[in-house]
Design an enzyme around this catalytic site. Structure first.
Site, PDB file in Angstrom:
ATOM      1  N   HIS A  20      57.927 148.721   4.782  1.00 35.77           N
ATOM      2  CA  HIS A  20      57.646 148.804   3.294  1.00 35.77           C
ATOM      3  C   HIS A  20      56.247 148.185   3.534  1.00 35.77           C
ATOM      4  O   HIS A  20      55.670 147.585   4.191  1.00 35.77           O
ATOM      5  CB  HIS A  20      58.323 147.999   2.451  1.00 35.77           C
ATOM      6  CG  HIS A  20      58.531 146.578   3.091  1.00 35.77           C
ATOM      7  ND1 HIS A  20      59.549 146.152   3.967  1.00 35.77           N
ATOM      8  CD2 HIS A  20      57.819 145.251   2.420  1.00 35.77           C
ATOM      9  CE1 HIS A  20      59.417 145.028   4.141  1.00 35.77           C
ATOM     10  NE2 HIS A  20      58.469 144.501   3.247  1.00 35.77           N
TER      11      HIS A  20
ATOM     12  N   HIS B 250      53.197 146.542   0.787  1.00 36.58           N
ATOM     13  CA  HIS B 250      53.051 145.689  -0.204  1.00 36.58           C
ATOM     14  C   HIS B 250      51.832 146.316  -1.067  1.00 36.58           C
ATOM     15  O   HIS B 250      50.977 146.304  -0.127  1.00 36.58           O
ATOM     16  CB  HIS B 250      53.037 144.281  -0.101  1.00 36.58           C
ATOM     17  CG  HIS B 250      54.175 143.540   0.626  1.00 36.58           C
ATOM     18  ND1 HIS B 250      54.892 142.524  -0.162  1.00 36.58           N
ATOM     19  CD2 HIS B 250      54.691 143.687   1.927  1.00 36.58           C
ATOM     20  CE1 HIS B 250      55.795 142.220   0.932  1.00 36.58           C
ATOM     21  NE2 HIS B 250      55.692 142.919   1.984  1.00 36.58           N
TER      22      HIS B 250
ATOM     23  N   ASN C 126      54.089 143.569   6.889  1.00 36.08           N
ATOM     24  CA  ASN C 126      54.482 142.551   7.725  1.00 36.08           C
ATOM     25  C   ASN C 126      55.330 142.932   8.925  1.00 36.08           C
ATOM     26  O   ASN C 126      55.972 143.856   8.507  1.00 36.08           O
ATOM     27  CB  ASN C 126      55.154 141.460   6.844  1.00 36.08           C
ATOM     28  CG  ASN C 126      54.336 140.560   5.947  1.00 36.08           C
ATOM     29  OD1 ASN C 126      53.049 140.531   6.043  1.00 36.08           O
ATOM     30  ND2 ASN C 126      54.818 140.492   4.719  1.00 36.08           N
TER      31      ASN C 126
ATOM     32  N   GLU D  51      60.545 139.552   6.216  1.00 41.09           N
ATOM     33  CA  GLU D  51      61.978 139.153   6.048  1.00 41.09           C
ATOM     34  C   GLU D  51      63.086 140.412   5.854  1.00 41.09           C
ATOM     35  O   GLU D  51      64.043 140.148   5.988  1.00 41.09           O
ATOM     36  CB  GLU D  51      61.912 138.579   4.595  1.00 41.09           C
ATOM     37  CG  GLU D  51      61.047 137.289   4.718  1.00 41.09           C
ATOM     38  CD  GLU D  51      60.877 136.422   3.409  1.00 41.09           C
ATOM     39  OE1 GLU D  51      61.303 137.296   2.401  1.00 41.09           O
ATOM     40  OE2 GLU D  51      60.237 135.515   3.616  1.00 41.09           O
ATOM     41  N   VAL D  52      62.439 141.516   5.223  1.00 43.28           N
ATOM     42  CA  VAL D  52      63.535 142.538   5.017  1.00 43.28           C
ATOM     43  C   VAL D  52      62.910 143.756   6.235  1.00 43.28           C
ATOM     44  O   VAL D  52      61.987 144.155   6.043  1.00 43.28           O
ATOM     45  CB  VAL D  52      63.232 143.253   3.729  1.00 43.28           C
ATOM     46  CG1 VAL D  52      64.362 144.450   3.565  1.00 43.28           C
ATOM     47  CG2 VAL D  52      63.427 142.085   2.702  1.00 43.28           C
TER      48      VAL D  52
ATOM     49  N   ASP E 149      57.960 143.984  -6.612  1.00 43.68           N
ATOM     50  CA  ASP E 149      58.620 142.706  -5.924  1.00 43.68           C
ATOM     51  C   ASP E 149      59.253 141.684  -6.788  1.00 43.68           C
ATOM     52  O   ASP E 149      58.970 141.436  -7.804  1.00 43.68           O
ATOM     53  CB  ASP E 149      57.379 142.302  -5.162  1.00 43.68           C
ATOM     54  CG  ASP E 149      57.957 141.406  -3.996  1.00 43.68           C
ATOM     55  OD1 ASP E 149      57.710 142.014  -2.502  1.00 43.68           O
ATOM     56  OD2 ASP E 149      58.456 140.185  -4.240  1.00 43.68           O
ATOM     57  N   ILE E 150      60.394 141.259  -6.079  1.00 41.39           N
ATOM     58  CA  ILE E 150      61.160 140.164  -7.169  1.00 41.39           C
ATOM     59  C   ILE E 150      60.175 138.974  -7.373  1.00 41.39           C
ATOM     60  O   ILE E 150      60.760 138.023  -8.229  1.00 41.39           O
ATOM     61  CB  ILE E 150      62.678 140.025  -6.515  1.00 41.39           C
ATOM     62  CG1 ILE E 150      63.578 139.596  -7.473  1.00 41.39           C
ATOM     63  CG2 ILE E 150      62.374 139.068  -5.237  1.00 41.39           C
ATOM     64  CD1 ILE E 150      65.019 139.678  -7.147  1.00 41.39           C
TER      65      ILE E 150
HETATM   66  P1  AMP Z   1      58.616 141.194   3.981  1.00 39.50           P
HETATM   67  O1  AMP Z   1      58.439 139.623   3.841  1.00 39.50           O
HETATM   68  O2  AMP Z   1      57.214 141.794   4.272  1.00 39.50           O
HETATM   69  O3  AMP Z   1      59.779 141.567   4.605  1.00 39.50           O
HETATM   70  O4  AMP Z   1      58.841 141.594   2.336  1.00 39.50           O
HETATM   71  C1  AMP Z   1      59.971 141.299   1.757  1.00 39.50           C
HETATM   72  C2  AMP Z   1      59.779 141.487   0.186  1.00 39.50           C
HETATM   73  O5  AMP Z   1      60.909 141.651  -0.459  1.00 39.50           O
HETATM   74  C3  AMP Z   1      59.513 139.951  -0.458  1.00 39.50           C
HETATM   75  O6  AMP Z   1      58.124 139.978  -0.936  1.00 39.50           O
HETATM   76  C4  AMP Z   1      60.335 139.828  -1.299  1.00 39.50           C
HETATM   77  O7  AMP Z   1      60.082 139.147  -2.417  1.00 39.50           O
HETATM   78  C5  AMP Z   1      60.872 141.161  -1.582  1.00 39.50           C
HETATM   79  N1  AMP Z   1      62.193 141.252  -2.065  1.00 39.50           N
HETATM   80  C6  AMP Z   1      63.379 140.592  -1.615  1.00 39.50           C
HETATM   81  N2  AMP Z   1      64.540 140.855  -2.365  1.00 39.50           N
HETATM   82  C7  AMP Z   1      63.970 141.897  -3.209  1.00 39.50           C
HETATM   83  C8  AMP Z   1      64.749 142.493  -4.502  1.00 39.50           C
HETATM   84  N3  AMP Z   1      65.938 142.203  -4.599  1.00 39.50           N
HETATM   85  N4  AMP Z   1      63.692 143.243  -5.221  1.00 39.50           N
HETATM   86  C9  AMP Z   1      62.483 143.476  -5.042  1.00 39.50           C
HETATM   87  N5  AMP Z   1      62.053 142.844  -4.139  1.00 39.50           N
HETATM   88  C10 AMP Z   1      62.631 142.027  -3.101  1.00 39.50           C
END
Ligand code: AMP
Length: 115
Positions: free
Chosen positions: A99, A101, A86, A94-95, A29-30
């Site tokens: 996925h 975590h 999530n 957010e994405v 994770d970034i």
């Molecule tokens: P969620 O809120 O469950 O959708 O998690 C999305 C996750 O993606 C967050 O923990 C972010 O920090 C992670 N994230 C966003 N952009 C990147 C990226 N380019 N590389 C790795 N992780 C990312």
């Protein structure tokens, strides 16, 4: 348009990839929330947990296999770790590409669930 995670799968944007098979990819994770914070992602754009279909079984099973192998390789499987997904707005997603975590590498606090 492809998701952020599909762009990582297709090497269109960089990521620190730690595991990959035909159906699954995993990368750091970034914005890590623990010493180990890895995202396990299916190579199919399933938007949320609500959208998983029976035909997606191979992806879901491989995601759990990835968790088992990654945590074993990192030697955190015996101490333990946490897996979170999530879902949608209230879940803080957010994405919109399914996925898991993986969080670990230290004793984690209580579940995040503020009132
Ligand atoms: P969620 O809120 O469950 O959708 O998690 C999305 C996750 O993606 C967050 O923990 C972010 O920090 C992670 N994230 C966003 N952009 C990147 C990226 N380019 N590389 C790795 N992780 C990312």
């Amino acid at each position: 348009m492809s998701t952020l995670f599909t762009k990582i799968i297709n090497r269109e944007i960089p990521a620190s990839i730690v595991y990959e098979t035909d159906h699954v990819i995993a990368f750091n994770d970034i914005d890590p929330q623990a010493p180990v914070h890895i995202l396990v992602v299916p190579k199919k754009e399933i938007p949320t947990l609500n959208d998983i279909e029976l035909e997606d079984s191979k992806y879901i099973m491989e995601m759990y296999k990835a968790i088992r192998e990654i945590t074993k390789d990192l030697k955190i499987s015996e101490d333990g770790y946490r897996v979170i997904t999530n879902c949608n707005s209230f879940g803080g997603q957010e994405v919109f590409h399914l996925h898991f975590h993986i969080l670990g590498g230290k004793k984690l606090g209580s579940m995040l669930c503020s009132k």
